[in-house]
Write an enzyme that holds these catalytic residues in place. Structure first.
Site, PDB file in Angstrom:
ATOM      1  N   GLN A 125       2.779 -46.783 -25.685  1.00  0.00           N
ATOM      2  CA  GLN A 125       3.378 -47.153 -26.966  1.00  0.00           C
ATOM      3  C   GLN A 125       4.078 -45.938 -27.574  1.00  0.00           C
ATOM      4  O   GLN A 125       3.663 -44.805 -27.377  1.00  0.00           O
ATOM      5  CB  GLN A 125       2.323 -47.696 -27.933  1.00  0.00           C
ATOM      6  CG  GLN A 125       1.099 -46.810 -28.088  1.00  0.00           C
ATOM      7  CD  GLN A 125      -0.029 -47.496 -28.825  1.00  0.00           C
ATOM      8  OE1 GLN A 125       0.086 -48.660 -29.225  1.00  0.00           O
ATOM      9  NE2 GLN A 125      -1.120 -46.785 -29.035  1.00  0.00           N
TER      10      GLN A 125
ATOM     11  N   GLU B 299       4.866 -30.121 -21.843  1.00  0.00           N
ATOM     12  CA  GLU B 299       4.273 -28.838 -22.203  1.00  0.00           C
ATOM     13  C   GLU B 299       5.343 -27.793 -22.520  1.00  0.00           C
ATOM     14  O   GLU B 299       5.105 -26.889 -23.335  1.00  0.00           O
ATOM     15  CB  GLU B 299       3.352 -28.343 -21.091  1.00  0.00           C
ATOM     16  CG  GLU B 299       2.140 -29.238 -20.844  1.00  0.00           C
ATOM     17  CD  GLU B 299       1.146 -29.252 -22.009  1.00  0.00           C
ATOM     18  OE1 GLU B 299       1.446 -28.693 -23.098  1.00  0.00           O
ATOM     19  OE2 GLU B 299       0.058 -29.819 -21.844  1.00  0.00           O
TER      20      GLU B 299
ATOM     21  N   TYR C 217       7.917 -31.183 -18.744  1.00  0.00           N
ATOM     22  CA  TYR C 217       8.726 -31.448 -19.936  1.00  0.00           C
ATOM     23  C   TYR C 217       7.860 -31.416 -21.194  1.00  0.00           C
ATOM     24  O   TYR C 217       8.176 -30.723 -22.166  1.00  0.00           O
ATOM     25  CB  TYR C 217       9.418 -32.799 -19.804  1.00  0.00           C
ATOM     26  CG  TYR C 217      10.302 -33.161 -20.976  1.00  0.00           C
ATOM     27  CD1 TYR C 217      11.445 -32.427 -21.257  1.00  0.00           C
ATOM     28  CD2 TYR C 217      10.005 -34.253 -21.777  1.00  0.00           C
ATOM     29  CE1 TYR C 217      12.268 -32.760 -22.323  1.00  0.00           C
ATOM     30  CE2 TYR C 217      10.819 -34.602 -22.846  1.00  0.00           C
ATOM     31  CZ  TYR C 217      11.947 -33.854 -23.118  1.00  0.00           C
ATOM     32  OH  TYR C 217      12.753 -34.187 -24.177  1.00  0.00           O
TER      33      TYR C 217
END
Length: 285
Positions: free
Chosen positions: A250, A123, A121
């Protein structure tokens, strides 16, 4: 303006189109953008949103995910070029990977594992951005790139696999909410109506460079779980599981570029947006 929508329903649902039935300005065709798309009419805008977008979806369809980000993007850029249309690519915050810069500005190149389970996903979207810029520079196609951060709202699939649908389904059923790791990893959640406003603003007033669309209000995953339990009035507890491979620690967008360039910022607060999404999940569970 008339809208033609294309979808192969690999992750979508025909039920989402019921409200548009009979609308003379809307047409739907079941199609796969990995194959050539022929449109006989004039086209003003090409919006390329096609792709599985949650880990369970692209884990189940890794090759299709790679193809829709590469071949599918090339096909839709070719359509935009042939029709002299503006092309908009729905990219993702996942191009930043597990970021070493926080919050993430568009100038950050990312920290992505190309051979990990999320690589198909991440890349694919990074390649899609490269395709857009190549067509812009080589063929002068009018392009836009939006990097979408975590978004939620009605019509998400119950089995989507991302935090909000998982937590809401579990809270409504009174089941333990599954939190991966200790829950200290962060996410920033944008309500879908805010995202749609941002997409249209970028389409109309953006430039060729990537632009972040998301809510900069950052919460931990555990705080999100606790908030959904509270809003649902649920007695659910929290069940901790091992953290998935390459799960970002994060996630928070720097939206200063969107604010300056297209005068966009989110307006729906977290509790309000989650409450609206929760109403939908109650209606389908």
């Amino acid at each position: 303006m008339r809208v033609l929508a294309l979808d192969n329903f690999i992750t979508g649902s025909p039920n989402n189109l019921k409200g548009l039935q009979g609308n003379p300005d809307f047409e739907f065709r079941q199609a796969d953008v990995n194959h050539g798309i022929f449109i006989g009419d004039e086209v003003r805008y090409v919006l390329h949103f096609a792709s599985p977008a949650s880990p369970p979806q692209y884990d189940s369809n890794p090759i299709h995910t790679l193809k829709v980000g590469t071949l599918g993007t090339m096909n839709m850029l070719g359509l935009a070029r042939a029709k002299n249309a503006t092309f908009l690519l729905a990219s993702t915050s996942e191009v930043y990977g597990d970021p070493l810069v926080h919050p993430q500005p568009e100038t950050y190149w990312g920290n992505v594992n190309p051979i990990g389970p999320r690589g198909c996903y991440d890349e694919a979207k990074r390649c899609a951005e490269a395709f857009a810029m190549a067509y812009h520079r080589t063929h002068d196609v009018d392009t836009r790139i939006i990097r979408i951060f975590n978004t939620h709202g009605p019509r998400m699939q119950v089995s989507d696999g991302r935090a909000v649908p998982n937590f809401m389904a579990q809270a409504i059923r009174g089941e333990p909410l599954t939190v991966y790791g200790d829950g200290s990893q962060t996410r920033s959640l944008c309500y879908v109506s805010d995202l749609v406003r941002g997409v249209l603003a970028v389409l109309e007033r953006g430039d060729d460079q990537p632009i972040n669309l998301g809510n900069p209000h950052e919460v931990t995953v555990r705080e999100l779980a606790e908030t959904i339990i509270r809003l649902a009035g649920s007695k659910s507890t929290i069940d901790h599981r091992d953290l998935p491979v390459d799960d970002p620690k994060q996630r928070r967008p720097d939206i200063s570029r969107a604010e300056k360039l297209v005068d966009w910022r989110p307006e729906v607060g977290l509790d309000d947006g989650l409450g609206r999404t929760l109403e939908y999940f109650r209606s389908v569970l």
